[in-house]
Design a protein around this motif. Structure first.
Motif, PDB file in Angstrom:
ATOM      1  N   VAL A  13       0.849  -1.179   0.000  1.00 17.44           N
ATOM      2  CA  VAL A  13       0.000   0.000   0.000  1.00 17.44           C
ATOM      3  C   VAL A  13       0.889   1.234   0.000  1.00 17.44           C
ATOM      4  O   VAL A  13       1.891   1.291   0.715  1.00 17.44           O
ATOM      5  N   ARG A  14       0.515   2.203  -0.810  1.00 15.31           N
ATOM      6  CA  ARG A  14       1.206   3.492  -0.819  1.00 15.31           C
ATOM      7  C   ARG A  14       0.187   4.550  -0.447  1.00 15.31           C
ATOM      8  O   ARG A  14      -0.913   4.583  -1.000  1.00 15.31           O
ATOM      9  N   TYR A  15       0.530   5.400   0.509  1.00 11.00           N
ATOM     10  CA  TYR A  15      -0.416   6.448   0.887  1.00 11.00           C
ATOM     11  C   TYR A  15       0.319   7.701   1.339  1.00 11.00           C
ATOM     12  O   TYR A  15       1.504   7.683   1.631  1.00 11.00           O
ATOM     13  N   THR A  16      -0.429   8.798   1.339  1.00  8.70           N
ATOM     14  CA  THR A  16       0.132  10.092   1.733  1.00  8.70           C
ATOM     15  C   THR A  16      -0.745  10.732   2.793  1.00  8.70           C
ATOM     16  O   THR A  16      -1.958  10.554   2.791  1.00  8.70           O
ATOM     17  N   TYR A  25       5.100   3.734   2.206  1.00  8.95           N
ATOM     18  CA  TYR A  25       4.838   2.413   1.646  1.00  8.95           C
ATOM     19  C   TYR A  25       4.694   1.437   2.796  1.00  8.95           C
ATOM     20  O   TYR A  25       5.517   1.418   3.704  1.00  8.95           O
ATOM     21  N   ALA A  26       3.638   0.649   2.758  1.00 11.30           N
ATOM     22  CA  ALA A  26       3.392  -0.312   3.832  1.00 11.30           C
ATOM     23  C   ALA A  26       3.261  -1.712   3.253  1.00 11.30           C
ATOM     24  O   ALA A  26       2.638  -1.919   2.220  1.00 11.30           O
ATOM     25  N   ASP A  27       3.880  -2.663   3.930  1.00 19.02           N
ATOM     26  CA  ASP A  27       3.715  -4.075   3.585  1.00 19.02           C
ATOM     27  C   ASP A  27       3.164  -4.776   4.823  1.00 19.02           C
ATOM     28  O   ASP A  27       2.590  -4.122   5.693  1.00 19.02           O
ATOM     29  N   ARG A  28       3.330  -6.072   4.940  1.00 20.27           N
ATOM     30  CA  ARG A  28       2.709  -6.807   6.051  1.00 20.27           C
ATOM     31  C   ARG A  28       3.263  -6.445   7.419  1.00 20.27           C
ATOM     32  O   ARG A  28       2.602  -6.668   8.427  1.00 20.27           O
ATOM     33  N   ASP A  29       4.458  -5.884   7.490  1.00 24.93           N
ATOM     34  CA  ASP A  29       4.980  -5.513   8.808  1.00 24.93           C
ATOM     35  C   ASP A  29       5.000  -4.001   9.034  1.00 24.93           C
ATOM     36  O   ASP A  29       5.721  -3.507   9.880  1.00 24.93           O
ATOM     37  N   GLY A  30       4.203  -3.274   8.269  1.00 23.11           N
ATOM     38  CA  GLY A  30       4.040  -1.847   8.519  1.00 23.11           C
ATOM     39  C   GLY A  30       4.903  -0.956   7.656  1.00 23.11           C
ATOM     40  O   GLY A  30       5.335  -1.324   6.570  1.00 23.11           O
ATOM     41  N   PRO A  37      10.103  -6.919  -0.286  1.00 29.01           N
ATOM     42  CA  PRO A  37       9.390  -7.916  -1.086  1.00 29.01           C
ATOM     43  C   PRO A  37       9.027  -9.174  -0.305  1.00 29.01           C
ATOM     44  O   PRO A  37       8.021  -9.808  -0.584  1.00 29.01           O
ATOM     45  N   ASN A  38       9.828  -9.518   0.695  1.00 27.93           N
ATOM     46  CA  ASN A  38       9.526 -10.695   1.509  1.00 27.93           C
ATOM     47  C   ASN A  38       8.319 -10.477   2.422  1.00 27.93           C
ATOM     48  O   ASN A  38       7.769 -11.431   2.957  1.00 27.93           O
ATOM     49  N   GLN A  39       7.922  -9.224   2.620  1.00 25.52           N
ATOM     50  CA  GLN A  39       6.774  -8.892   3.464  1.00 25.52           C
ATOM     51  C   GLN A  39       5.568  -8.416   2.645  1.00 25.52           C
ATOM     52  O   GLN A  39       4.589  -7.925   3.202  1.00 25.52           O
ATOM     53  N   ALA A  40       5.647  -8.560   1.336  1.00 18.22           N
ATOM     54  CA  ALA A  40       4.553  -8.118   0.468  1.00 18.22           C
ATOM     55  C   ALA A  40       3.335  -9.018   0.630  1.00 18.22           C
ATOM     56  O   ALA A  40       3.447 -10.197   0.955  1.00 18.22           O
ATOM     57  N   GLY A  41       2.168  -8.440   0.399  1.00 16.53           N
ATOM     58  CA  GLY A  41       0.948  -9.229   0.364  1.00 16.53           C
ATOM     59  C   GLY A  41       0.874  -9.979  -0.962  1.00 16.53           C
ATOM     60  O   GLY A  41       1.628  -9.710  -1.890  1.00 16.53           O
ATOM     61  N   LEU A  42      -0.062 -10.910  -1.060  1.00 15.63           N
ATOM     62  CA  LEU A  42      -0.245 -11.674  -2.286  1.00 15.63           C
ATOM     63  C   LEU A  42      -1.620 -11.366  -2.850  1.00 15.63           C
ATOM     64  O   LEU A  42      -2.630 -11.482  -2.154  1.00 15.63           O
ATOM     65  N   LEU A  43      -1.650 -10.970  -4.104  1.00 12.10           N
ATOM     66  CA  LEU A  43      -2.891 -10.746  -4.825  1.00 12.10           C
ATOM     67  C   LEU A  43      -3.004 -11.844  -5.867  1.00 12.10           C
ATOM     68  O   LEU A  43      -2.149 -11.964  -6.741  1.00 12.10           O
ATOM     69  N   HIS A  44      -4.027 -12.666  -5.747  1.00 15.07           N
ATOM     70  CA  HIS A  44      -4.225 -13.812  -6.632  1.00 15.07           C
ATOM     71  C   HIS A  44      -5.389 -13.486  -7.564  1.00 15.07           C
ATOM     72  O   HIS A  44      -6.535 -13.409  -7.127  1.00 15.07           O
ATOM     73  N   VAL A  45      -5.107 -13.262  -8.851  1.00  8.60           N
ATOM     74  CA  VAL A  45      -6.129 -12.896  -9.833  1.00  8.60           C
ATOM     75  C   VAL A  45      -6.548 -14.149 -10.581  1.00  8.60           C
ATOM     76  O   VAL A  45      -5.713 -14.856 -11.146  1.00  8.60           O
TER      77      VAL A  45
END
Length: 57
Positions: A13-16, A25-30, A37-45
């Motif tokens: 997630v990117r937010y301002t 920029y936030a991943d699974r650990d904040g 990249p090791n803390q990225a979420g997974l989007l399965h399309v």
């Protein structure tokens, strides 16, 4: 949100809070250690089974 092509994607997630001047920029650990990249979420399309029919009004 339309997603294409089918597959697996890393996501974060990117937010301002400064109206676009600065971005976090936030991943699974904040946000404390940036994007990892090791803390990225997974989007399965996947492919949709069928498209729903529009409702009549």
């Amino acid at each position: 949100m339309l997603l294409h092509p089918i597959g697996d994607y890393a996501c974060a997630v990117r937010y301002t809070t400064t109206n676009g001047r600065d971005w976090l920029y936030a991943d699974r650990d904040g946000t404390g250690n940036g994007y990892d990249p090791n803390q990225a979420g997974l989007l399965h399309v996947i492919s949709p089974a069928t498209r729903p029919r529009p409702r009549r009004r």
